[in-house]
Write a protein that holds these residues in place. Sequence first.
Motif, PDB file in Angstrom:
ATOM      1  N   GLY A 106       0.812  -1.210   0.000  1.00 15.46           N
ATOM      2  CA  GLY A 106       0.000   0.000   0.000  1.00 15.46           C
ATOM      3  C   GLY A 106       0.846   1.260   0.000  1.00 15.46           C
ATOM      4  N   ASN A 107       2.144   1.105  -0.273  1.00 13.48           N
ATOM      5  CA  ASN A 107       3.050   2.262  -0.245  1.00 13.48           C
ATOM      6  C   ASN A 107       4.098   2.085  -1.349  1.00 13.48           C
ATOM      7  OD1 ASN A 107       5.121   4.116   0.321  1.00 13.48           O
ATOM      8  ND2 ASN A 107       4.652   4.088   2.522  1.00 13.48           N
ATOM      9  N   GLU A 108       4.101   3.030  -2.306  1.00  9.93           N
ATOM     10  CA  GLU A 108       5.000   2.921  -3.463  1.00  9.93           C
ATOM     11  C   GLU A 108       6.468   3.057  -3.084  1.00  9.93           C
ATOM     12  OE1 GLU A 108       2.705   5.132  -2.794  1.00  9.93           O
ATOM     13  OE2 GLU A 108       3.166   7.145  -3.572  1.00  9.93           O
ATOM     14  N   SER A 109       6.723   3.467  -1.825  1.00  8.38           N
ATOM     15  CA  SER A 109       8.108   3.596  -1.355  1.00  8.38           C
ATOM     16  C   SER A 109       8.579   2.364  -0.589  1.00  8.38           C
ATOM     17  CB  SER A 109       8.251   4.821  -0.438  1.00  8.38           C
ATOM     18  OG  SER A 109       7.860   5.985  -1.120  1.00  8.38           O
ATOM     19  N   VAL A 110       7.669   1.423  -0.379  1.00 17.47           N
ATOM     20  CA  VAL A 110       8.023   0.242   0.429  1.00 17.47           C
ATOM     21  C   VAL A 110       7.858  -1.032  -0.395  1.00 17.47           C
ATOM     22  CG1 VAL A 110       7.549  -1.027   2.557  1.00 17.47           C
ATOM     23  CG2 VAL A 110       7.219   1.460   2.496  1.00 17.47           C
ATOM     24  N   PRO A 111       8.957  -1.527  -0.991  1.00 17.78           N
ATOM     25  CA  PRO A 111       8.873  -2.729  -1.827  1.00 17.78           C
ATOM     26  C   PRO A 111       8.523  -3.967  -1.023  1.00 17.78           C
ATOM     27  CG  PRO A 111      11.063  -1.714  -2.001  1.00 17.78           C
ATOM     28  CD  PRO A 111      10.326  -1.018  -0.897  1.00 17.78           C
TER      29      PRO A 111
HETATM   30  C1  NAG Z   1       5.464   5.216   2.764  1.00 24.53           C
HETATM   31  O1  NAG Z   1       6.745   4.815   3.177  1.00 24.53           O
HETATM   32  C2  NAG Z   1       7.645   5.889   3.354  1.00 24.53           C
HETATM   33  C3  NAG Z   1       9.019   5.296   3.595  1.00 24.53           C
HETATM   34  O2  NAG Z   1       8.993   4.337   4.638  1.00 24.53           O
HETATM   35  C4  NAG Z   1       7.153   6.758   4.500  1.00 24.53           C
HETATM   36  O3  NAG Z   1       8.030   7.844   4.681  1.00 24.53           O
HETATM   37  C5  NAG Z   1       5.761   7.259   4.133  1.00 24.53           C
HETATM   38  O4  NAG Z   1       5.215   7.978   5.205  1.00 24.53           O
HETATM   39  C6  NAG Z   1       4.830   6.106   3.786  1.00 24.53           C
HETATM   40  N1  NAG Z   1       3.583   6.637   3.257  1.00 24.53           N
HETATM   41  C7  NAG Z   1       2.420   6.290   3.762  1.00 24.53           C
HETATM   42  C8  NAG Z   1       1.231   6.886   3.101  1.00 24.53           C
HETATM   43  O5  NAG Z   1       2.315   5.514   4.680  1.00 24.53           O
END
Ligand code: NAG
Length: 305
Positions: free
Chosen positions: A281-286
């Motif tokens: 659910g987070n494009e930054s977290v593979p």
């Molecule tokens: C997604 O992950 C990033 C890196 O861990 C974090 O900084 C960010 O808050 C996260 N976004 C959400 C919507 O949870």
Amino acid sequence: MMAFSTPAAVLITVVLLFRGGSSTPESGNSNGLPKSDVDLLEFPLNLEYLEAEFFSWAALGRGLDSLAPNLAMGGPSPIGVQKANLSPEIRDIIIQFALQEFGHLRAIQRTFPGFPRPLMDLSKTSFASIMNNAFGEALVSEFDPYANDINYLIASYVLPYVGLTGYVGATPKLHSPIAKMLVGGLLGMESGQDAVVRTLLYQRVFMKVWPYNYTVAEFTDKISNLRNNLGMNGVKDEGLIVTPEQGAEGIISGNILAGNNDSLSYPRTPEEILRIVYGTGNESVPGLFYPKGANGEIAKSYLSH
Ligand SMILES: *[C@@H]1O[C@H](CO)[C@@H](O)[C@H](O)[C@H]1NC(C)=O
Ligand SMILES: *[C@@H]1O[C@H](CO)[C@@H](O)[C@H](O)[C@H]1NC(C)=O
Ligand SMILES: *[C@@H]1O[C@H](CO)[C@@H](O)[C@H](O)[C@H]1NC(C)=O
């Protein structure tokens, strides 16, 4: 089913010859194409790699590394993918899907510089975790996508549809006729694959998926809801049986194809797709299918922080 190995081998040889004979002028051939078009159309390579390996391994017991190594562009081999226990009828269809995916990879790589196959995890554990998340419980027995036709079709329900929504979402952002033509061609085929998978499942829609106490309809509904939740941008995904309000013209429960109130395909952005295929659910977290993240400018821009 040995009959398949000969035509398949011939086709694959043709693929390799074609690649080999033209790889130099093709590579880096994005002259004149806007950078945004390049990024938007390279992004789907991630999904096409996934589908190519998933279909090819399931049907033939081998993937790009042995059948079309050039198309992998030196990327790592997928984890946990294997031959599936398929009936001749389903295997025939999946072989065709696999070869179609090889073509898609080649078409994208011919038009754009492309990028290597990312590390992908197509193990039973990946699919089992999707199903557990979809149902919000640990299923009585770990879901095995490779066990039989119905499990494999349910696992396949997870893939082409995501590509389809990505192509629809990319369409209004493209500038060059070359990119638009390519996305139209890819969208047509991904939609077709999705329609075939959905039709095969629809024929079995009220069947219980042994050993679970859930029908095919319930599996598709739960998977679609999970994707909606992970995508975090409203309803863009619908199972095979819906409330009549959600069906075509708001009056029918059978939902062989997913569409909005005007029965148009839903669009998704690359960010929404990453949230889904990472399972986080987070494009930054593979995670999930791409344990080290997807490849290409768009995906990498989210991994750098
Ligand atoms: C997604 O992950 C990033 C890196 O861990 C974090 O900084 C960010 O808050 C996260 N976004 C959400 C919507 O949870
Ligand atoms: C199976 O599901 C049906 C309806 O979904 C329910 O009525 C039934 O009690 C369930 N059976 C078991 C063994 O859980
Ligand atoms: C689609 O139709 C449903 C049911 O009639 C309605 O609740 C929903 O608001 C409609 N969505 C859009 C985007 O018009």
